[in-house]
Design a protein around this motif. Structure first.
Motif, PDB file in Angstrom:
ATOM      1  N   LEU A 130     -21.403  32.665 -32.321  1.00  0.00           N
ATOM      2  CA  LEU A 130     -22.289  31.500 -32.232  1.00  0.00           C
ATOM      3  C   LEU A 130     -22.228  30.686 -33.519  1.00  0.00           C
ATOM      4  CD1 LEU A 130     -25.354  33.271 -30.567  1.00  0.00           C
ATOM      5  CD2 LEU A 130     -23.839  31.612 -29.470  1.00  0.00           C
ATOM      6  N   TYR A 131     -22.202  31.375 -34.646  1.00  0.00           N
ATOM      7  CA  TYR A 131     -22.122  30.673 -35.931  1.00  0.00           C
ATOM      8  C   TYR A 131     -20.815  29.889 -36.029  1.00  0.00           C
ATOM      9  CZ  TYR A 131     -22.263  29.836 -40.949  1.00  0.00           C
ATOM     10  OH  TYR A 131     -22.276  29.236 -42.179  1.00  0.00           O
ATOM     11  N   ALA A 132     -19.715  30.495 -35.603  1.00  0.00           N
ATOM     12  CA  ALA A 132     -18.418  29.824 -35.652  1.00  0.00           C
ATOM     13  C   ALA A 132     -18.396  28.584 -34.773  1.00  0.00           C
ATOM     14  CB  ALA A 132     -17.313  30.793 -35.227  1.00  0.00           C
ATOM     15  N   ALA A 133     -19.217  28.577 -33.727  1.00  0.00           N
ATOM     16  CA  ALA A 133     -19.308  27.414 -32.832  1.00  0.00           C
ATOM     17  C   ALA A 133     -20.188  26.314 -33.410  1.00  0.00           C
ATOM     18  CB  ALA A 133     -19.840  27.845 -31.470  1.00  0.00           C
ATOM     19  N   GLY A 134     -20.788  26.552 -34.570  1.00  0.00           N
ATOM     20  CA  GLY A 134     -21.589  25.524 -35.221  1.00  0.00           C
ATOM     21  C   GLY A 134     -23.076  25.732 -35.156  1.00  0.00           C
ATOM     22  N   ILE A 135     -23.534  26.793 -34.518  1.00  0.00           N
ATOM     23  CA  ILE A 135     -24.974  27.033 -34.381  1.00  0.00           C
ATOM     24  C   ILE A 135     -25.519  27.581 -35.700  1.00  0.00           C
ATOM     25  CG2 ILE A 135     -26.684  28.465 -33.202  1.00  0.00           C
ATOM     26  CD1 ILE A 135     -24.740  28.156 -30.709  1.00  0.00           C
TER      27      ILE A 135
END
Length: 350
Positions: A130-135
């Motif tokens: 999720l973090y890698a997706a920008g969240i």
């Protein structure tokens, strides 16, 4: 093709009755840092019906209210998804939000955020994805709870689980904001204690002002403040009411701001309006969502909208005007509008 709500002038301006000097102060304050800790800055179908909402959901395209945001004064918006249990759908949503942000370079910075981590199940590897997706922000749990901890809608909150404690650690290490907005009271206090970074309640209010499980009791508010965190006061229809007042409007919302500032200090209060461009109450009906009843107030009707805090664009300006009119100092207003949230984001985000 689905018609969508306007993001400018959908409703008449809220009458704040400010004089010229007060309006100048508001404009000056809005030229500084202005942060929403929780909003849905998208245009809803208009009219919103079960059919139009189902078609909108099927198509899966978000329509960011760029024109409204550009005139709002907002600097940063934590732009939240709706609750979504499917991890792949959330990752696609985050990609779409990032693509939508590229349309306008003049509006606020939008940081994708989640209501909860229900989509990861028990797999903590889902958090880095999720973090890698920008969240950059997520609630730990939603109302019904999950393997990480209790939700505020559960009759018994058994607290932060060992897996939840690990999740907090992963979020701290990545630089993802831990949000306790929909988390149960016990889990909230334990998660705040477990976090090595400031935590937030991105959108809620004070239970002392309105006895809803959706609001937060004083010990939870104090626990968040003790981390150097911030409580974002929300304005979703039916949320931040005040006992003894039938209206849910700007005055009611700001009563929660005042209460929390007095309880934990002005350095720990912000805004998390939780609004859309469009008919928020109509969305509840179209999607079949029923807000939790408030004990002793089950017959109180849901308002059509929260006058003065109806959408992401008008909320910061009207909050600033209300505080100016009430005689708040500019330095404290600037903290509430965005200074406090900016401090926390600067501390937590990598």
């Amino acid at each position: 093709m689905i018609p969508y709500a306007a993001d400018i002038d959908r409703l008449p301006p809220y009458p704040l009755d400010l004089d010229d000097g007060q309006r100048e102060r508001v404009d000056r304050l809005l030229s500084g840092v202005v942060v929403s800790l929780h909003d849905h800055p998208v245009r809803l179908p208009d009219p919103i019906t079960p059919e139009s909402w189902a078609e909108h959901t099927r198509v899966g395209t978000e329509h960011i209210g760029h024109a409204g945001l550009n005139g709002s004064g907002l600097t940063i918006v934590l732009a939240s998804s709706l609750v979504e249990p499917d991890q792949d759908r959330l990752l696609r949503w985050a990609d779409q939000m990032r693509a939508g942000l590229a349309v306008s370079a003049t509006g606020p910075r939008l940081l994708p955020a989640l209501e909860d981590l229900g989509s990861i199940g028990t797999d903590l590897d889902g958090i880095p994805a999720l973090y890698a997706a920008g969240i950059r922000s997520s609630g730990l749990a939603y109302n019904a709870g999950n393997p990480l901890g209790g939700g505020l809608g559960q009759p018994v909150d058994e607290g932060l689980t060992p897996l939840g404690r690990q999740a907090v650690g992963v979020m701290n290490q990545l630089g993802m904001l831990v949000d306790l907005a929909h988390v149960g009271d016990r889990t909230s206090i334990e998660a705040a204690a477990a976090s090595s970074e400031p935590v937030v309640i991105s959108h809620a209010g004070a239970r002392a002002r309105w006895p809803s499980p959706r609001m937060k009791p004083d010990d939870v508010l104090r626990a968040v403040a003790a981390t150097s965190g911030v409580i974002g006061v929300e304005a979703a229809p039916g949320s931040t009411r005040v006992e003894g007042r039938p209206e849910h409007d700007l005055d009611a919302v700001m009563a929660h701001v005042e209460y929390i500032a007095e309880l934990v200090g002005v350095d720990h209060v912000g805004l998390g309006p939780d609004t859309f461009f469009g008919d928020h109450a109509g969305l509840y009906a179209a999607a079949g969502w029923a807000p939790q009843p408030v004990p002793g107030h089950e017959g109180v009707p849901l308002p059509d909208h929260v006058a003065g805090m109806e959408n992401p664009a008008e909320a910061p300006r009207n909050a600033a005007g209300w505080l100016v009119r009430r005689g708040w100092a500019d330095a404290d207003i600037a903290k509430i509008l965005g200074g406090n949230a900016e401090r926390v984001l600067g501390t937590v985000l990598r």
